[in-house]
Design a protein around this motif. Sequence first.
Motif, PDB file in Angstrom:
ATOM      1  N   TYR A 211     -34.271 -13.045   4.985  1.00  0.00           N
ATOM      2  CA  TYR A 211     -34.703 -11.668   4.804  1.00  0.00           C
ATOM      3  C   TYR A 211     -35.918 -11.316   5.650  1.00  0.00           C
ATOM      4  O   TYR A 211     -36.782 -10.570   5.220  1.00  0.00           O
TER       5      TYR A 211
ATOM      6  N   TYR B 167     -38.938 -12.460  -3.942  1.00  0.00           N
ATOM      7  CA  TYR B 167     -38.626 -13.718  -3.287  1.00  0.00           C
ATOM      8  C   TYR B 167     -39.478 -14.826  -3.869  1.00  0.00           C
ATOM      9  O   TYR B 167     -40.655 -14.634  -4.174  1.00  0.00           O
TER      10      TYR B 167
ATOM     11  N   HIS C  81     -23.701 -19.714   5.366  1.00  0.00           N
ATOM     12  CA  HIS C  81     -25.077 -20.198   5.160  1.00  0.00           C
ATOM     13  C   HIS C  81     -25.288 -20.730   3.749  1.00  0.00           C
ATOM     14  O   HIS C  81     -26.385 -20.691   3.241  1.00  0.00           O
ATOM     15  N   TRP C  82     -24.219 -21.173   3.110  1.00  0.00           N
ATOM     16  CA  TRP C  82     -24.337 -21.456   1.679  1.00  0.00           C
ATOM     17  C   TRP C  82     -25.386 -22.509   1.340  1.00  0.00           C
ATOM     18  O   TRP C  82     -25.889 -22.580   0.247  1.00  0.00           O
ATOM     19  N   TRP C  83     -25.748 -23.351   2.307  1.00  0.00           N
ATOM     20  CA  TRP C  83     -26.727 -24.396   1.984  1.00  0.00           C
ATOM     21  C   TRP C  83     -28.158 -23.914   2.139  1.00  0.00           C
ATOM     22  O   TRP C  83     -29.098 -24.639   1.902  1.00  0.00           O
TER      23      TRP C  83
ATOM     24  N   MET D 287     -36.822 -17.830   1.405  1.00  0.00           N
ATOM     25  CA  MET D 287     -35.872 -16.787   1.786  1.00  0.00           C
ATOM     26  C   MET D 287     -36.345 -15.979   2.989  1.00  0.00           C
ATOM     27  O   MET D 287     -35.563 -15.287   3.624  1.00  0.00           O
TER      28      MET D 287
ATOM     29  N   GLY E 272     -31.552 -19.316  -1.691  1.00  0.00           N
ATOM     30  CA  GLY E 272     -31.140 -18.013  -2.186  1.00  0.00           C
ATOM     31  C   GLY E 272     -29.671 -17.781  -1.887  1.00  0.00           C
ATOM     32  O   GLY E 272     -28.833 -18.671  -2.064  1.00  0.00           O
ATOM     33  N   ASP E 273     -29.347 -16.577  -1.394  1.00  0.00           N
ATOM     34  CA  ASP E 273     -27.942 -16.288  -1.079  1.00  0.00           C
ATOM     35  C   ASP E 273     -27.579 -16.739   0.329  1.00  0.00           C
ATOM     36  O   ASP E 273     -26.487 -16.467   0.820  1.00  0.00           O
ATOM     37  N   GLY E 274     -28.499 -17.413   1.008  1.00  0.00           N
ATOM     38  CA  GLY E 274     -28.196 -17.961   2.321  1.00  0.00           C
ATOM     39  C   GLY E 274     -28.697 -17.112   3.470  1.00  0.00           C
ATOM     40  O   GLY E 274     -28.880 -17.615   4.570  1.00  0.00           O
ATOM     41  N   ASN E 275     -28.929 -15.831   3.211  1.00  0.00           N
ATOM     42  CA  ASN E 275     -29.397 -14.959   4.287  1.00  0.00           C
ATOM     43  C   ASN E 275     -30.907 -15.008   4.416  1.00  0.00           C
ATOM     44  O   ASN E 275     -31.619 -15.183   3.430  1.00  0.00           O
TER      45      ASN E 275
END
Lengths: 501, 245
Positions: B12, B197, B2-4, B172, B7-10
């Motif tokens: 929440y 966030y 999910h790098w695109w 996020m 945030g970190d891709g996840n």
Amino acid sequence: MLRENLISMPRCSRTGFSVLVTFGLAVMNLGCGNGPQAVFTYRPTTDDLISEANKAVTKTLTEDFGTPEKLVAWERFPINYGGVKGTVASTDGPAGSVTVSLEGDSAKISKNASLLWISGSQANGKSAETSVKGFNAETKTLQLASGAGAPSAGDRFVVGFGEDMQLGRVVYMKNCMHCHGVTGDGNGPTGKFLNPRPRDYRNGKFKFTSTQSQEKATRDDLHRIVQYGIPGTYMPSFLLLGERETTAVVEYIRWLAVRGEFEKRFVEELTNDYSQTAIKDSTDKAEKSYLEKKRNKEEAEKPLNLSKAIKAAGTAFKKYVDDKELDGAIEETANLLAAAWTQAETPEALVVPTSQRVEDTPESRERGRLLYMSNTTKCYTCHGPTGRGDGAATEDFWDKPGTNVKYPNRGLHDEWGNPLKPRNLTSGQYRGGRRPLDLFRRIRAGIKGTPMPAFGDTVLKEPQVWDIVNYVMSLPYQQKQPTAVKHPSETVANNEEKPAN
Amino acid sequence: MHWWFPGDGNAYSTLGGKIDDLFYLILVIVSVTFVGTSAALGYALWRGAAIKSDEKVWFSHGSHSLEVIWTIVPSAVLLFIALYQLDVWAEYRMKGFAKEKDGSPKVITVVAEVTARQFEWRIRYPANGKPLKPTPQPDDIYSVNELHVPTGGLVTITLRTDDVQHAFFVPMLRVKQDAVPGKMIPVWFDATMPGNYEMLCAELCGWGHYKMKAMLVAQSADDFEAWKDKASADQFDDGYRKPAE
């Protein structure tokens, strides 16, 4: 893109102990192309001075405060320009490094930071400005760049001088300049579209402070305004700016306020004798009395015409400079400002209640209401009998301060000449903060630069102030005006009146 | 993977993962379509260049079967997407209104009223243990550019604007909702993890749009209550400190 170009230049200032340093930032690219060059503008009163005086003022301002791209840190003023000061403890270590004792946080010393000698043999030499190769926090050894000269123990220095100021400028140019203007005169590109107008810092006054009525704003006051904004105005909250950035921009704003007020006060010293308007006024007056005398066939000498009078004033100004009176005026102004801004940070300057808030009971609110409606406080004249900010004073024409000329518009005005509405106390918006403490301070010390007076300690005792605070804080939530107790004047004057047809 | 994503891709929030899945589904469909149509176009060009000049040209314009095919196929794809995402959409926008499974009306506790204005977020919370009223109350708690919410369950905010259109956006958490002048819009979301966030305005609202950056602070319910108590104490501070004896 910001290109930093540090050009530190220590210079002996007038008194010898303060250090003037310039540090600059080449070109600021705003948006896609090169934006207009950022320049500090001068007051109309400065532009009104005759050319000799004007040159002297602009020269002083440029030398002592610099330009937006090349700031000058005048150490006379209590402003944290940034950097860590220290003293050389010994020079016994290996060549090119010295043991030091620092007066600040060593973590702030970055590699290749600039180093400036304040005292000692290096201070006035070629190597007064150099840089640091590194710092060992454990052994407290500072590695100097080659060509740093040979300092001796006891020499004082500062590492990274002006770093906070430069950061403050970048933050200011990014976030504040659009409204408050490069000079801090509230004339940024969007400034003229806002109501209320953005603050003009150049009077050295800020409205919502925690200090006594004659004092400047504290760092904490400005910090709070930057962080939380001013509700009801277009000053937004910059909560996420970051602690370092906020602190830096607060120092930059204080510096702009000092610069602006320095110009204001310095020019005020000269205006009476060396402004074109004043000279024109006096030649007009002289001409008039000459004609008058001539008509009466009295002996009279023909006065100088305007251009000659200006020339004469120019000669007088040269003498003023030669007599060191100009330097005296600069000194005096600088001393006054330095003292005022230092004083603001002392505990004595703060408005702090010495008693607890009076319990918020209906009785207390009623006492507050009676005080609000009384002629001791005259709150109702501006804020209106129901607190809606529609008092009779808003219908009057008021004089411009210090003149007999009236403002063209009805209603109150602030020191900056902008129309000003008394706060509608029923809206629940409190520009200077909604804590009871904030309201207490507004009543005690007033709002600087506005017709909101400081009631101080003599007119209202502390419990009375708290009663008013309780009443004012209850206004936004009041469904009906209490009718139980009537104001004395109402009961006396209005009882007999019959309703008009 | 999910790098695109922000945030970190996840994501929440509970719904965030499903929204991401929808994103990937649509990404796959459009990728296949894009690659397929590009290949067909390339083939047609390549074929066309090889046709001899004395060969008779074949026009497809007006072909009934072709028209039917390229009307039905995209319609079917769109219909599929429309039906497939229905559940996520309902959960995001409508299930907050619905009744509980046993038929009792769902209790909605509004955490805060978020008012967007040029260029900041002003937030009003009810005092601990009280519901949020539509009008300000004497014991309400205020904050600016910092929205505190409890984790571990659905939270609701009332979104308003003081001036122009803004959009409440927490990348996020995958929450986005326009704020429309004159409307009070309920927004439901949850934060699965305590943390800070980024909260932005996602609707160009004026020259200072970029300044409308705020923070959403998700805390455990206890921390949230404790924060509210502290904020309330700060807000009603009378500045009096007992002198040290």
